[in-house]
Motif scaffolding. Structure first.
Motif, mmCIF file in Angstrom:
data_model
loop_
_atom_site.group_PDB
_atom_site.id
_atom_site.type_symbol
_atom_site.label_atom_id
_atom_site.label_comp_id
_atom_site.label_asym_id
_atom_site.label_seq_id
_atom_site.Cartn_x
_atom_site.Cartn_y
_atom_site.Cartn_z
ATOM 1 N N ASN A 8 23.549 31.144 20.227
ATOM 2 C CA ASN A 8 22.805 30.233 21.119
ATOM 3 C C ASN A 8 22.051 30.966 22.225
ATOM 4 N N GLY A 9 21.396 32.017 21.834
ATOM 5 C CA GLY A 9 20.544 32.727 22.782
ATOM 6 C C GLY A 9 21.239 33.755 23.648
ATOM 7 N N LYS A 10 22.527 34.007 23.408
ATOM 8 C CA LYS A 10 23.258 34.950 24.256
ATOM 9 C C LYS A 10 22.960 36.411 23.911
ATOM 10 N N ILE A 11 22.665 36.681 22.642
ATOM 11 C CA ILE A 11 22.371 38.059 22.216
ATOM 12 C C ILE A 11 21.098 38.044 21.378
ATOM 13 N N SER A 12 20.092 38.755 21.803
ATOM 14 C CA SER A 12 18.826 38.762 21.077
ATOM 15 C C SER A 12 18.882 39.695 19.874
ATOM 16 N N ASN A 13 18.056 39.417 18.875
ATOM 17 C CA ASN A 13 17.954 40.291 17.711
ATOM 18 C C ASN A 13 17.490 41.689 18.111
ATOM 19 N N ALA A 14 16.584 41.754 19.081
ATOM 20 C CA ALA A 14 16.099 43.054 19.558
ATOM 21 C C ALA A 14 17.238 43.875 20.143
ATOM 22 N N ASN A 15 18.117 43.220 20.861
ATOM 23 C CA ASN A 15 19.277 43.899 21.440
ATOM 24 C C ASN A 15 20.183 44.450 20.349
ATOM 25 N N VAL A 16 20.457 43.641 19.326
ATOM 26 C CA VAL A 16 21.338 44.060 18.236
ATOM 27 C C VAL A 16 20.751 45.269 17.506
ATOM 28 N N ILE A 17 19.454 45.214 17.207
ATOM 29 C CA ILE A 17 18.818 46.319 16.495
ATOM 30 C C ILE A 17 18.847 47.586 17.345
ATOM 31 N N ALA A 18 18.554 47.456 18.636
ATOM 32 C CA ALA A 18 18.589 48.612 19.530
ATOM 33 C C ALA A 18 19.992 49.202 19.593
ATOM 34 N N ALA A 19 21.015 48.339 19.590
ATOM 35 C CA ALA A 19 22.398 48.805 19.631
ATOM 36 C C ALA A 19 22.769 49.545 18.350
ATOM 37 N N ILE A 20 22.265 49.068 17.209
ATOM 38 C CA ILE A 20 22.535 49.745 15.932
ATOM 39 C C ILE A 20 21.882 51.126 15.921
ATOM 40 N N VAL A 21 20.646 51.191 16.396
ATOM 41 C CA VAL A 21 19.955 52.488 16.472
ATOM 42 C C VAL A 21 20.703 53.423 17.426
ATOM 43 N N PHE A 22 21.177 52.879 18.531
ATOM 44 C CA PHE A 22 21.969 53.645 19.504
ATOM 45 C C PHE A 22 23.225 54.211 18.844
ATOM 46 N N ALA A 23 23.891 53.397 18.035
ATOM 47 C CA ALA A 23 25.084 53.860 17.330
ATOM 48 C C ALA A 23 24.743 54.960 16.333
ATOM 49 N N LEU A 24 23.661 54.756 15.576
ATOM 50 C CA LEU A 24 23.259 55.756 14.578
ATOM 51 C C LEU A 24 22.872 57.083 15.221
ATOM 52 N N ALA A 25 22.449 57.025 16.485
ATOM 53 C CA ALA A 25 22.096 58.262 17.200
ATOM 54 C C ALA A 25 23.321 59.133 17.452
ATOM 55 N N HIS A 26 24.513 58.580 17.237
ATOM 56 C CA HIS A 26 25.742 59.344 17.422
ATOM 57 C C HIS A 26 26.184 60.050 16.134
ATOM 58 N N ILE A 27 25.360 59.959 15.095
ATOM 59 C CA ILE A 27 25.631 60.695 13.862
ATOM 60 C C ILE A 27 25.052 62.097 13.999
ATOM 61 N N GLY A 28 25.858 63.097 13.662
ATOM 62 C CA GLY A 28 25.388 64.479 13.716
ATOM 63 C C GLY A 28 24.706 64.862 12.416
ATOM 64 N N PHE A 29 23.520 65.460 12.511
ATOM 65 C CA PHE A 29 22.759 65.857 11.326
ATOM 66 C C PHE A 29 22.586 67.372 11.265
ATOM 67 N N SER A 30 22.647 67.903 10.066
ATOM 68 C CA SER A 30 22.300 69.296 9.810
ATOM 69 C C SER A 30 21.379 69.297 8.600
ATOM 70 N N PHE A 31 20.248 69.986 8.699
ATOM 71 C CA PHE A 31 19.254 69.929 7.632
ATOM 72 C C PHE A 31 19.307 71.125 6.679
ATOM 73 N N PHE A 32 19.879 72.228 7.119
ATOM 74 C CA PHE A 32 19.914 73.435 6.271
ATOM 75 C C PHE A 32 21.309 74.040 6.282
#
Length: 216
Positions: free
Chosen positions: A136-160
């Motif tokens: 009912n308008g308490k959490i926006s879709n934009a907020n949820v997507i930003a939070a998911i991206v924020f969480a994914l930023a905590h994944i460590g990557f190595s390319f080589f």
């Protein structure tokens, strides 16, 4: 980009254990990059990124509420960790330099840098194109997507070679906190209060872990 920039310097003289210097330079670099982009967009497009104090009453309400809830969570978590004997030792020695360096990073850089990007920039830009909300308008879709991206930023990557390292609990933890910071940002219309909440949570969590590290 921020990581590549931070890699250009040697920190052996000031941070031989790799506790705080590289990540500090990384967060300064990413914050400056996004700050320039946001200032240009605010001037050219008149986008509002919450550079002001906004709704102080709403902002301070969320800061106080978050402080109570997060402190309770930390106390319960510490009791569980103590009883289960699952405390994780720090990956570096707890010297005075490392302790103050890490706490300084968490207090001055972690919240301001990451909230600038994942709340002020991400939610503002996403909300231009993504509508709708949950509960009912308490959490926006934009907020949820930003939070998911924020969480994914905590994944460590190595390319080589290519590899990914992550802690499932940390991803969920970051997403939940990200939504909480986002709600505060959207209600207060200011990035200041989420920055305070973010730095508060990091300093408390790391500080308690440091104390536990000395005790346990």
């Amino acid at each position: 980009m921020a990581g590549l920039f931070a890699d250009q310097f040697s920190y052996a003289g000031i941070d031989p254990d790799g506790a705080f210097a590289w990540i500090s330079v990384h967060h300064i670099a990413q914050a400056l990059f996004f700050l320039v982009v946001m200032l240009i967009l605010a001037r050219v497009k008149d986008y509002k990124f919450g550079f002001t104090l906004g709704d102080k009453k709403a902002g301070l309400f969320f800061v106080r509420l978050f402080a109570i809830i997060f402190s309770t969570y930390i106390i319960i978590s510490l009791i569980i960790v103590f009883l289960a004997g699952t405390f994780r030792a720090f990956p570096y020695p707890l010297t005075i330099r490392n302790v103050f360096g890490q706490l300084g990073f968490q207090f001055f850089l972690s919240g301001p840098s990451e909230e600038l990007i994942f709340r002020a920039f991400a939610i503002t830009m996403l909300s231009l194109y993504i509508r709708g909300d949950f509960f009912n308008g308490k959490i926006s879709n934009a907020n949820v997507i930003a939070a998911i991206v924020f969480a994914l930023a905590h994944i460590g990557f190595s390319f080589f070679p290519f590899s990914m390292t992550y802690d499932p609990f940390q991803l969920v933890y970051a997403a939940v906190l990200g939504i909480a910071y986002g709600i505060c940002y959207e209600r207060s219309k200011s990035m200041i209060y989420p920055m305070i909440m973010h730095s508060m949570s990091n300093v408390v969590a790391v500080g308690v872990s440091i104390i536990a590290g000395f005790i346990l």
